[in-house]
Design a protein around this motif. Structure first.
Motif, short mmCIF file in Angstrom:
data_model
loop_
_atom_site.label_atom_id
_atom_site.label_comp_id
_atom_site.label_asym_id
_atom_site.label_seq_id
_atom_site.Cartn_x
_atom_site.Cartn_y
_atom_site.Cartn_z
N LEU A 18 44.21 54.60 1.21
CA LEU A 18 43.79 53.22 1.51
C LEU A 18 42.54 52.84 0.73
O LEU A 18 41.72 53.70 0.37
N ASP A 19 42.39 51.53 0.51
CA ASP A 19 41.16 51.05 -0.12
C ASP A 19 40.06 51.02 0.95
O ASP A 19 40.30 51.28 2.14
N SER A 20 38.85 50.71 0.53
CA SER A 20 37.71 50.81 1.46
C SER A 20 37.85 49.85 2.64
O SER A 20 37.49 50.19 3.77
N GLY A 21 38.40 48.65 2.38
CA GLY A 21 38.57 47.67 3.47
C GLY A 21 39.53 48.20 4.53
O GLY A 21 39.23 48.18 5.73
N ARG B 162 38.12 51.19 6.51
CA ARG B 162 37.21 50.77 7.59
C ARG B 162 38.03 50.34 8.82
O ARG B 162 37.73 50.73 9.96
N LYS B 163 39.10 49.56 8.55
CA LYS B 163 39.92 49.05 9.67
C LYS B 163 40.59 50.20 10.43
O LYS B 163 40.65 50.21 11.65
N ILE B 164 41.11 51.17 9.65
CA ILE B 164 41.81 52.30 10.29
C ILE B 164 40.83 53.15 11.10
O ILE B 164 41.12 53.57 12.23
N LEU B 165 39.62 53.36 10.55
CA LEU B 165 38.63 54.15 11.28
C LEU B 165 38.19 53.42 12.56
O LEU B 165 38.00 54.05 13.61
N ILE C 149 49.97 48.57 2.67
CA ILE C 149 49.77 49.99 3.00
C ILE C 149 48.90 50.15 4.25
O ILE C 149 49.10 51.07 5.05
N GLY C 150 47.94 49.24 4.42
CA GLY C 150 47.10 49.29 5.63
C GLY C 150 47.95 49.05 6.87
O GLY C 150 47.79 49.73 7.90
N GLN C 151 48.85 48.08 6.77
CA GLN C 151 49.74 47.77 7.91
C GLN C 151 50.68 48.95 8.19
O GLN C 151 50.95 49.27 9.35
N GLN C 152 51.17 49.58 7.12
CA GLN C 152 52.06 50.74 7.30
C GLN C 152 51.34 51.85 8.06
O GLN C 152 51.91 52.48 8.95
#
Lengths: 384, 245
Positions: free
Chosen positions: B187-190, B193-196, B159-162
Motif C-alpha cells: 500500500l501507499d502511505s495514505g 495510514r488508513k489500514i493501521l 488496493i486499499g479497499q481490497q
C-alpha cells in the motif's frame, strides 16, 4: 461453495462452454448411436411381432440382413401341418413368405411376397388406408403374364417418405410395377407384393419361400408352442422360433452390430472421461491460489475436494443435459431427412447417459482433486 | 518438559491469559541436500488482547514464524500452543479446524477470491468456518467501512479497499487471534495510514489480539508492543538493517 464453483466457471466462459460441449458431444454420440441401432432393430422386431402368427420358420443359413442363404420349399408345409400336440393337430395354417429387395426412400427395403388372402394375417388391426389388396396369378400362369405391372402395397411411412401414392407407376427389377394400396404403418413389411408374381419377377422356382409363419391351434400354451418349435425343427431340419421372441433372433443375427455400438460407446465414454480429467486438471492448476486461500481459511480437505467435484459435476451435469437436447435434435433431423430411419430415445437410456456423464465427472475430478489437496498453501501464497 | 512444569506454565498463563505461546521454535527448509535453518530456538508469548508487531529486516524469518504461528506450517522443532491447545499434537484436520475457528489471516497480497464479490468473499470464508450467514458479514463490512462496495469484485476495488475487505474477512468470525503478514506492504502511505488506523480501531473496539509482521518501524509503532527479529531469533534491539517506510 456452489456459488464459488459457478463463479469460477463463469469467469472462464469460453473454456466452460467448450468443456460442456465436450461432454455434450460424447453424450449425444452415445444416445444417437444406441438410439439408431437399437431403434432400427426394435422397430423391425415390433413390425415382425405384429404378424398374426405364433411361430416363424426359416433355414439355419438364412441371413435376415441380406435375405441370402438357405430357402424353404412349400412342399415342407404338410410335414409341419402333420405335427400333433396332445394327440391333436397343432398347426392351423402355414403362410409362406418370399422376400424380394427394392430400393425405396434411399434405403433397401424387403418386399414381402405373400398370397393376397393372407394379407389380413399381416395387416392385423391395421387398416388399408387407400387402394386395395393386390391380385396374384395361379402359379402355372406366372411366366405367361409378364406384361401386367407388379402390384405393390406400401406402408404409410414409406408412402409418405417416397411420395408414392395408389396408382403410381414404378419399376421393380426392370419390370413395370404400380402401387395398389397403402396400409397403416406398423405391419411386418414396408412393401408387400403377390408371392407368385414376385417369384416370377425374381426368376426363382415356384414353391420357393424364405420364411413360414405358422398359426397354431387356439389354446396352446407358450410351453406347448416351444415343444411345437422343437418338433418342427425335427420334422424339417429348419429353425423355428416364437414370433414373440423375434427381437432376440434379430439381436443374435446382428450381434456384430451390438459389439460395434458397444465398442464405440466405450470409446466415447473414455474420451469424455479424459476430456473432463484434462479440463479439471487445468482448472486445479489454475486455481492453486484459490485453493491455497481456502486452506489458509482452514478449509478441511473434504471441502477442497468437494470444491473440485462441484465444478466438475456442474460441467458434466450441464453437458449431459445439453447432450440429451442435442441428441433429441439429431433424432428429429435424422427422422426429417431420413424418414425411414428410427432413432429411439428411451427414458432409461437418457437416465443412463446422464448417470454416465455425472460419473465421468466424478471420476475425472478425483485425480485433480487429490492434486489440489497436495498443494502447499504457504508456498503458493508466498511466492505466486 | 515434565508434567509439573507444564502445569506451572499453564497456571501462570491462566493468570496472565496467554493466548499464544511458541517454545524453542526451529524451522529448517530442506531442498535436496541443501538445508537452510530459518528459525533458531525462538520463544514467544502473546497475551490476549495485545497488539504486537514483529519487526525485522527481509529474510529474517518473520513470515515463516507467522505461518508457523498460524498453523499453516509445522516447525522442525519446538511447539506452538494456541488458546491452550498444543498444535503440535493435533492432526492436520484438527489443526485446520483450530485455524478456522481461532485465527484470522491478513496477507500482504490480500488473497481475495477474484471471481466472486466482496460480500461473497466473506460469505465463503464463513461457510468454510461452518458459520451460518447472519448479520456478522454486514457488521464486518461496516467495521472496515466497505458496506457500499460489498457487491464489487476485487478487481473493481482499489488496493486499499481490497485490503479492507481482506481484514473484514479475517475478523468476520471474531477470531481469538488476528495474524497480519506485512498488511501494508503493497500500500501507499495514505492507505497504510488508513489500514493501521483500522487495526487500532478494531483492536480497541473488539479487544482483538493482533500479531502483525512488518519490516517497517513506522508501521510497527501502531502496535502496543514491538518484538524485534534478526536472523531467525528474537532480539532485544532493532536490527540495524531494518528498512524504513
Amino acid at each position: 461453495m456452489l456459488r464459488l464453483a459457478w463463479s469460477n466457471l463463469m469467469h472462464r466462459k469460453i473454456r466452460s462452454v467448450l468443456s460442456v460441449l465436450g461432454v455434450a458431444i460424447a453424450v449425444t454420440m452415445l444416445l444417437v448411436l444406441v438410439g439408431l441401432s437399437q431403434g432400427t432393430l426394435n422397430e423391425v422386431s415390433r413390425r415382425m411381432e405384429s404378424v398374426d402368427a405364433e411361430i416363424l420358420v426359416r433355414d439355419k443359413h438364412f441371413d435376415l440382413g441380406s435375405i441370402a442363404g438357405g430357402k424353404l420349399w412349400e412342399k415342407e408345409i404338410p410335414r409341419i401341418k402333420a405335427i400333433q400336440i396332445d394327440g391333436q393337430p397343432a398347426v392351423r395354417q402355414v403362410i409362406p413368405v418370399f422376400l424380394g429387395r427394392i430400393k425405396l426412400g434411399g434405403l433397401s427395403q424387403n418386399v414381402f411376397g405373400i398370397a393376397p388372402e393372407n394379407f389380413s394375417v399381416f395387416a392385423g388391426s391395421r387398416k388399408l388406408l387407400a387402394g386395395r389388396v393386390f391380385t396374384d396369378v395361379p402359379q402355372p400362369d406366372v411366366e405367361n403374364i409378364t406384361n401386367e405391372p407388379l402390384e405393390l402395397i406400401l406402408d404409410d411411412r414409406l408412402s409418405r417418405a417416397t411420395g408414392l401414392k395408389v396408382g403410381d407407376n414404378m419399376s421393380y427389377a426392370d419390370q413395370a410395377a404400380m402401387i395398389a394400396g397403402v396400409v397403416e404403418t406398423g405391419v411386418a413389411g414396408r412393401v408387400f407384393a403377390p408371392i407368385n408374381r414376385l417369384r416370377g419377377v425374381n426368376g426363382v422356382a415356384a414353391q420357393t419361400a424364405h420364411m413360414f409363419f405358422v398359426k397354431v391351434r387356439p389354446g396352446l400354451t407358450t410351453d406347448q408352442m416351444q415343444i411345437l418349435c422343437e418338433r418342427i425343427e425335427m420334422a424339417t431340419q429348419r429353425q423355428a422360433s416364437l414370433v414373440a421372441q423375434y427381437g432376440q433372433v434379430l439381436a443374435e443375427n446382428f450381434r456384430n452390430l451390438t459389439i460395434f455400438v458397444t465398442t464405440v460407446s466405450i470409446i466415447a465414454l473414455v474420451i469424455c472421461f479424459l476430456f473432463i480429467l484434462v479440463t479439471m486438471y487445468t482448472i486445479v492448476l489454475e486455481r492453486g491460489r484459490e485453493i491455497a486461500i481456502l486452506q489458509s481459511l482452514g478449509a478441511p480437505r473434504a471441502m477442497i475436494l468437494r470444491q473440485t467435484l462441484q465444478e466438475s459435476l456442474l460441467i458434466c451435469s450441464v453437458g449431459a443435459i445439453v447432450g440429451m437436447m442435442l441428441a433429441e435434435a439429431v433424432r428429429r433431423m435424422i427422422e426429417h431427412w431420413q424418414p425411414l430411419m428410427t432413432v429411439e430415445m428411451r427414458a432409461e437410456w437418457l437416465l443412463m447417459a446422464g448417470f454416465i456423464g455425472i460419473m465421468g465427472g466424478v471420476a475425472g475430478a478425483l485425480y485433480p482433486g487429490w492434486m489440489a489437496l497436495r498443494h502447499d498453501p504457504v508456498e503458493i501464497l508466498s511466492y505466486e | 518438559m515434565n508434567k509439573k512444569e507444564e502445569f506451572r506454565i499453564q497456571n501462570s498463563e491462566a493468570r496472565r491469559d496467554i493466548i499464544l505461546r511458541a517454545e524453542k521454535l526451529c524451522k529448517t527448509f530442506r531442498n535436496g541436500a541443501l538445508e537452510t535453518q530459518v528459525l533458531f530456538d525462538l520463544d514467544l508469548q502473546i497475551e490476549r488482547g495485545e497488539f504486537v508487531a514483529i519487526m525485522g529486516p527481509s529474510g529474517c524469518g518473520k513470515s515463516t514464524l507467522m505461518h508457523i504461528l498460524g498453523l499453516m506450517l509445522s516447525p522442525t522443532a519446538g511447539r506452538v500452543v494456541l488458546d491452550g491447545q498444543n498444535a503440535g499434537q493435533l492432526s492436520d484436520s484438527r489443526r485446520a479446524r483450530l485455524r478456522r475457528e481461532k485465527i484470522g489471516f491478513v496477507f500482504q497480497r490480500f488473497n481475495l477470491l477474484g471471481t466472486v464479490n466482496a460480500y461473497q468473499n466473506l460469505a465463503i470464508a464463513e461457510r468454510v468456518r461452518g458459520n451460518k450467514l447472519d448479520g456478522q458479514i454486514t457488521t464486518a463490512l461496516e467495521a472496515v467501512d466497505m458496506v457500499d462496495r460489498a457487491r464489487h469484485k476485487p478487481g473493481q476495488l482499489s488496493i486499499g479497499q481490497q485490503q479492507r475487505i481482506a481484514i473484514a474477512r479475517a475478523i468476520c468470525h471474531r477470531p481469538a487471534l488476528l495474524l497480519a503478514d506485512e498488511p501494508t506492504g503493497n500500500l501507499d502511505s495514505g492507505n497504510t495510514r488508513k489500514i493501521l488506523d483500522l487495526f487500532t480501531r478494531i483492536h480497541n473496539e473488539y479487544g482483538l489480539t493482533i500479531v502483525m509482521i512488518t519490516h517497517s518501524p513506522t508501521v510497527a509503532r501502531a502496535a502496543n508492543r514491538i518484538i524485534h527479529m534478526a536472523d531467525g531469533r528474537i532480539t532485544d534491539a532493532p536490527a540495524e538493517s531494518a528498512e524504513h517506510v
